[in-house]
Design a protein around this motif. Sequence first.
Motif, PDB file in Angstrom:
ATOM      1  N   TRP A  62       9.488   6.459   3.083  1.00  0.00           N
ATOM      2  CA  TRP A  62       9.326   5.601   3.566  1.00  0.00           C
ATOM      3  C   TRP A  62      10.120   4.296   3.599  1.00  0.00           C
ATOM      4  CZ3 TRP A  62       7.242   4.851   8.473  1.00  0.00           C
ATOM      5  CH2 TRP A  62       7.085   4.083   8.890  1.00  0.00           C
ATOM      6  N   ARG A  63      10.217   3.962   2.272  1.00  0.00           N
ATOM      7  CA  ARG A  63      11.392   2.980   1.404  1.00  0.00           C
ATOM      8  C   ARG A  63      12.676   3.402   1.827  1.00  0.00           C
ATOM      9  NH1 ARG A  63      10.224   0.552  -2.615  1.00  0.00           N
ATOM     10  NH2 ARG A  63       9.004   1.974  -3.910  1.00  0.00           N
ATOM     11  N   TRP A  64      13.715   4.523   2.030  1.00  0.00           N
ATOM     12  CA  TRP A  64      14.737   4.721   2.500  1.00  0.00           C
ATOM     13  C   TRP A  64      15.095   5.230   4.294  1.00  0.00           C
ATOM     14  CZ3 TRP A  64      18.045   2.975  -0.873  1.00  0.00           C
ATOM     15  CH2 TRP A  64      17.551   2.787  -2.499  1.00  0.00           C
TER      16      TRP A  64
ATOM     17  N   TYR B  43       6.981  -0.155  10.766  1.00  0.00           N
ATOM     18  CA  TYR B  43       7.920  -0.226   9.987  1.00  0.00           C
ATOM     19  C   TYR B  43       7.607  -1.826   9.257  1.00  0.00           C
ATOM     20  CZ  TYR B  43      11.200   0.758   5.865  1.00  0.00           C
ATOM     21  OH  TYR B  43      11.707   1.337   5.418  1.00  0.00           O
TER      22      TYR B  43
ATOM     23  N   GLU C 257       8.766  12.465  -2.553  1.00  0.00           N
ATOM     24  CA  GLU C 257       7.920  11.514  -2.482  1.00  0.00           C
ATOM     25  C   GLU C 257       7.919  10.327  -1.731  1.00  0.00           C
ATOM     26  OE1 GLU C 257       4.196   8.200  -3.701  1.00  0.00           O
ATOM     27  OE2 GLU C 257       6.459   8.032  -3.172  1.00  0.00           O
TER      28      GLU C 257
ATOM     29  N   ILE D 271       3.086   9.209  -5.246  1.00  0.00           N
ATOM     30  CA  ILE D 271       3.060   8.702  -7.197  1.00  0.00           C
ATOM     31  C   ILE D 271       3.012   7.053  -6.918  1.00  0.00           C
ATOM     32  CG2 ILE D 271       4.182   8.476  -8.807  1.00  0.00           C
ATOM     33  CD1 ILE D 271       5.869  11.698  -8.785  1.00  0.00           C
ATOM     34  N   PRO D 272       1.096   6.341  -7.220  1.00  0.00           N
ATOM     35  CA  PRO D 272       1.963   4.972  -7.479  1.00  0.00           C
ATOM     36  C   PRO D 272       2.428   4.261  -7.893  1.00  0.00           C
ATOM     37  CG  PRO D 272      -0.022   5.318  -8.616  1.00  0.00           C
ATOM     38  CD  PRO D 272       0.433   7.113  -7.758  1.00  0.00           C
ATOM     39  N   PRO D 273       3.651   3.486  -7.202  1.00  0.00           N
ATOM     40  CA  PRO D 273       4.595   2.914  -8.724  1.00  0.00           C
ATOM     41  C   PRO D 273       3.662   1.409  -9.078  1.00  0.00           C
ATOM     42  CG  PRO D 273       4.726   2.024  -6.145  1.00  0.00           C
ATOM     43  CD  PRO D 273       3.853   2.845  -6.130  1.00  0.00           C
TER      44      PRO D 273
ATOM     45  N   TYR E  38      -1.236   0.789  -1.881  1.00  0.00           N
ATOM     46  CA  TYR E  38       0.367   2.059  -1.138  1.00  0.00           C
ATOM     47  C   TYR E  38      -0.120   2.181   0.002  1.00  0.00           C
ATOM     48  CZ  TYR E  38       2.441   6.341  -2.003  1.00  0.00           C
ATOM     49  OH  TYR E  38       3.018   7.892  -1.623  1.00  0.00           O
ATOM     50  N   PRO E  39       1.200   1.793   0.641  1.00  0.00           N
ATOM     51  CA  PRO E  39       0.858   1.660   2.107  1.00  0.00           C
ATOM     52  C   PRO E  39      -0.148   3.534   3.125  1.00  0.00           C
ATOM     53  CG  PRO E  39       3.089   1.221   1.241  1.00  0.00           C
ATOM     54  CD  PRO E  39       2.248   1.556   0.168  1.00  0.00           C
TER      55      PRO E  39
ATOM     56  N   GLU F  43       5.238  -4.365   3.199  1.00  0.00           N
ATOM     57  CA  GLU F  43       4.266  -3.679   2.598  1.00  0.00           C
ATOM     58  C   GLU F  43       5.031  -2.817   1.353  1.00  0.00           C
ATOM     59  OE1 GLU F  43       1.899  -1.598   5.427  1.00  0.00           O
ATOM     60  OE2 GLU F  43       4.077  -0.467   6.017  1.00  0.00           O
ATOM     61  N   ILE F  44       5.948  -2.171   1.393  1.00  0.00           N
ATOM     62  CA  ILE F  44       6.326  -1.237   0.458  1.00  0.00           C
ATOM     63  C   ILE F  44       6.240  -2.451  -0.765  1.00  0.00           C
ATOM     64  CG2 ILE F  44       8.445   0.424   0.304  1.00  0.00           C
ATOM     65  CD1 ILE F  44       8.756   0.353   3.034  1.00  0.00           C
ATOM     66  N   PRO F  45       5.492  -1.215  -1.846  1.00  0.00           N
ATOM     67  CA  PRO F  45       5.821  -1.901  -2.782  1.00  0.00           C
ATOM     68  C   PRO F  45       7.186  -1.292  -3.984  1.00  0.00           C
ATOM     69  CG  PRO F  45       4.022  -0.356  -2.873  1.00  0.00           C
ATOM     70  CD  PRO F  45       4.384  -0.035  -1.621  1.00  0.00           C
ATOM     71  N   LEU F  46       7.507  -2.423  -4.486  1.00  0.00           N
ATOM     72  CA  LEU F  46       8.743  -1.586  -5.000  1.00  0.00           C
ATOM     73  C   LEU F  46       8.536  -0.551  -6.547  1.00  0.00           C
ATOM     74  CD1 LEU F  46      10.368  -5.152  -6.165  1.00  0.00           C
ATOM     75  CD2 LEU F  46      11.307  -3.915  -3.770  1.00  0.00           C
ATOM     76  N   ARG F  47       9.476  -0.461  -6.843  1.00  0.00           N
ATOM     77  CA  ARG F  47       9.199   0.723  -7.860  1.00  0.00           C
ATOM     78  C   ARG F  47      10.170   0.602  -9.078  1.00  0.00           C
ATOM     79  NH1 ARG F  47       6.218   5.690  -7.863  1.00  0.00           N
ATOM     80  NH2 ARG F  47       6.266   5.683  -5.497  1.00  0.00           N
ATOM     81  N   PRO F  48       9.650  -0.827 -10.003  1.00  0.00           N
ATOM     82  CA  PRO F  48      10.928  -0.699 -10.616  1.00  0.00           C
ATOM     83  C   PRO F  48      10.282   0.738 -11.958  1.00  0.00           C
ATOM     84  CG  PRO F  48       9.315  -1.504 -10.212  1.00  0.00           C
ATOM     85  CD  PRO F  48       8.780  -1.567  -9.755  1.00  0.00           C
TER      86      PRO F  48
ATOM     87  N   LEU G 289       5.632   7.500  -0.080  1.00  0.00           N
ATOM     88  CA  LEU G 289       6.373   6.139  -0.223  1.00  0.00           C
ATOM     89  C   LEU G 289       8.272   6.440  -0.394  1.00  0.00           C
ATOM     90  CD1 LEU G 289       5.991   2.878  -0.466  1.00  0.00           C
ATOM     91  CD2 LEU G 289       5.314   3.431  -2.468  1.00  0.00           C
ATOM     92  N   GLU G 290       8.916   6.900  -0.880  1.00  0.00           N
ATOM     93  CA  GLU G 290      10.495   7.100  -1.124  1.00  0.00           C
ATOM     94  C   GLU G 290      10.494   7.795   0.096  1.00  0.00           C
ATOM     95  OE1 GLU G 290      11.713   5.051  -3.595  1.00  0.00           O
ATOM     96  OE2 GLU G 290       9.767   5.050  -4.652  1.00  0.00           O
TER      97      GLU G 290
ATOM     98  N   VAL H 142      -4.285   4.164 -12.742  1.00  0.00           N
ATOM     99  CA  VAL H 142      -4.530   3.743 -11.723  1.00  0.00           C
ATOM    100  C   VAL H 142      -5.308   2.743 -11.452  1.00  0.00           C
ATOM    101  CG1 VAL H 142      -4.287   4.637  -8.857  1.00  0.00           C
ATOM    102  CG2 VAL H 142      -2.950   5.687 -10.792  1.00  0.00           C
TER     103      VAL H 142
END
Lengths: 194, 586
Positions: A82-84, B331, A77, A101-103, A113-114, B335-340, A79-80, B548
């Motif tokens: 980008w996150r890591w 970067y 996905e 996949i929107p969190p 969502y960025p 701006e990166i939303p958490l994904r709980p 965003l993941e 959404v």
Amino acid sequence: MNKNINLLLAGVGGQGTILASRIIAYAAQCSGLTVKLSEIHGMAQRGGSVVTHLRMGEDVYSPLIEPGTADIIIATEQLEAWRWLPYLKEGGTVIVNSQQIPPVPVILGLKEYPSGILERLIKNVPQTYSLNALESARAAGNEKAANVVLLGLLASRMDFDKECWEEALKAVLPAKILEPNLKAFQTGYHYNNE
Amino acid sequence: MKKTLMTGNEAIARGAYEYGVKVAAAYPGTPSTEILENAAKYDEIYAQWSPNEKVALEVGIGSSLAGARTLVTMKHVGVNVAADPLMTFAYTGVNGGLVLVSADDPGMHSSQNEQDNRRFAKFAKVPLLEPGDSQEAKDFVGLALEISEQFDIPVMLRTTTRISHSMSEVTLGERGNDGLQTCERNAQKYVMIPAYARVRHQLLEEKLVKLKEYSQETPLNGIEWGDREVGVISSGICYQYVKEALPEVSVLKLGMPYPFPESLVREFAAGVKKLYVVEELEPYLEEEIRALGLEVTGKEIFPLNGEINASMVMEKIGGKAMSQALKLTDYRPEEIPLRPPVMCPGCPHRGVFYVLKKLDLIVTGDIGCYTLGCLPPLEAMDTCVCMGASIGVALGMEKADPNLKGRVVAVIGDSTFFHSGLTGTLDIAYNLGSSTVIILDNRTTAMTGHQEHPGTGHTLKNEPSEPADLVDVVKALGIKRVVVADPLDLEEVEKVISVEVASPESSVIIFESPCALMVAEKGAAARVEQEECGYCADCVSLGCPAMVNDTRAEEVRVTGELCRGCGLCIQVCDFDAIQKAGESGE
């Protein structure tokens, strides 16, 4: 320890991240490498951000990849990926499924969502391969096989024996879903990024 | 020799097989669950899920006394539940060898606390082994069984999440030592009345002296001499981090940290200039080292909470960074939303929490997927302590403040109810409580990956069994008002909860609906008719991942491939704007 290959798999709980990392681990072992793989189960799996660490080489002690040392990041996905990204090393490779996949914070309208993640990934990492793995998986007959499409692409960029990959797929996947997954793997293997 | 990749948990199960374990018992709990799931695959091992860890260990004690090699597994907090039998089992000792696996969870990946059960081994006075990878996880099961039988004592094998859930290569062997010891009847050994227990305690202390000698001699504890400027004492996964970060230093690896190998530690300390100890959580080894009068650096540079990693070891002891951070442009982490984690689409728990929030009730919660009901947007949980606590806590609240009567509900899952909810419910009934207990019955142990329990009708070995009837059970505990309802019908949920909470008597509501992940058939997906939608976002407050809220377009959409068709969003929509696909006018 520099000869080791560090591979980080990131995704969303339920996308088959653990399964995919196990397939790579078996393929690496079949190719004669020492392998360590670290996964997280339980609470983290329920639609949360999931990451597995895979380290392959000769002298592997820690099962964890340290930030700035991953040779390859595979993300199921956007965003993941980008996150890591801070886990990637200079000159590393990113393989990313373009799916979004929107969190929860996005679902609730609390965060956006960025935008432009794929473009920004490419800007930072010249070796970025992005593909619509979900669509390819559907075409192969099983939308859950998006992770395996990405593995196919990975396989085409690594020098493990192709037989090892097939053996690994057979060892890890249940027989009844093997066929569409083998197809999905082929799609990824022959994917052309241009 | 065939080498195969295994997680630590798979390797422990394999060890049980190879070293002749005949009986294995457990209650599921991350990160321990897969040990029993894998042990159950071997025909030679009788494996079972017990209703809780205390019963699992008691079954294990019985099996050991009957003469079988025995494995009992649980997560760290499970040992709290099993502590009562454990403390006295150390006195009686074993007949067939018994290994108790405690799978600890530093960093709390999936736990309510991060207690360090090395302290439990010392507290209970049982030997402790700590494997550092999957091969050791398998081998140590065999060694633990040997120690158990040689010294007539149960042995704790402690893993952490990174051992249990990491894969590495294991050399497989064949099954050996499959026999039973003779079942001996010996009241002075196994009946712990004070007169006999006093004798057994004395014997236990004598065993511990011999075990200390053993731990000083055993290859489980060993020195790897390297550069003598720095020496590091470590065990378990931390040993791997030390070797990764500082391959050149001298290391004392403790595979058997309790009883503490005093003379070996002294020898190591004398051979190095500066002594460190690297351990996650408690300063367990550090205190032992200091008690010898030795100088050591540990928790002044390493944290008491969370996990350690190789980078941290490199930075704190090596004095430099392990790697260079990648230079990133454009970067922005913020701006990166958490994904709980979140309740799955179609989860039968969702509607109940939606209603509990709407009714603004005080909700005492419990351990399971439904604990996610505390997170936004549902935010309908006020407490969560341990397995089964929801019920006692609810009773305590209403007893303390009469104004809380009729405002408190306990929420607990079916597996958790069988684990620890029965006695709390009995307490409410007997002590004239008025609390309402909601049992979310999804017919499985969902959080840990769908294990059987007494209500499912199947055993771990997949034998059909008579499912315990929750209604009968609850009534037998003395609760007169018992209602069964459908959690996917919001009107019914609200009505039932309102009525039962208002009742001056105690009551139990059982919401029956299977875990969405176990239902193969998807219902028709919901779809928002944008012309009808008033954009009130009520449906969004269900917290469904398939829904959404696009704030830019000011519209709500359903992600068709995620939707399970549970229909909750259709029920909450005041505009009748959500329909099942195929039912619209188009």
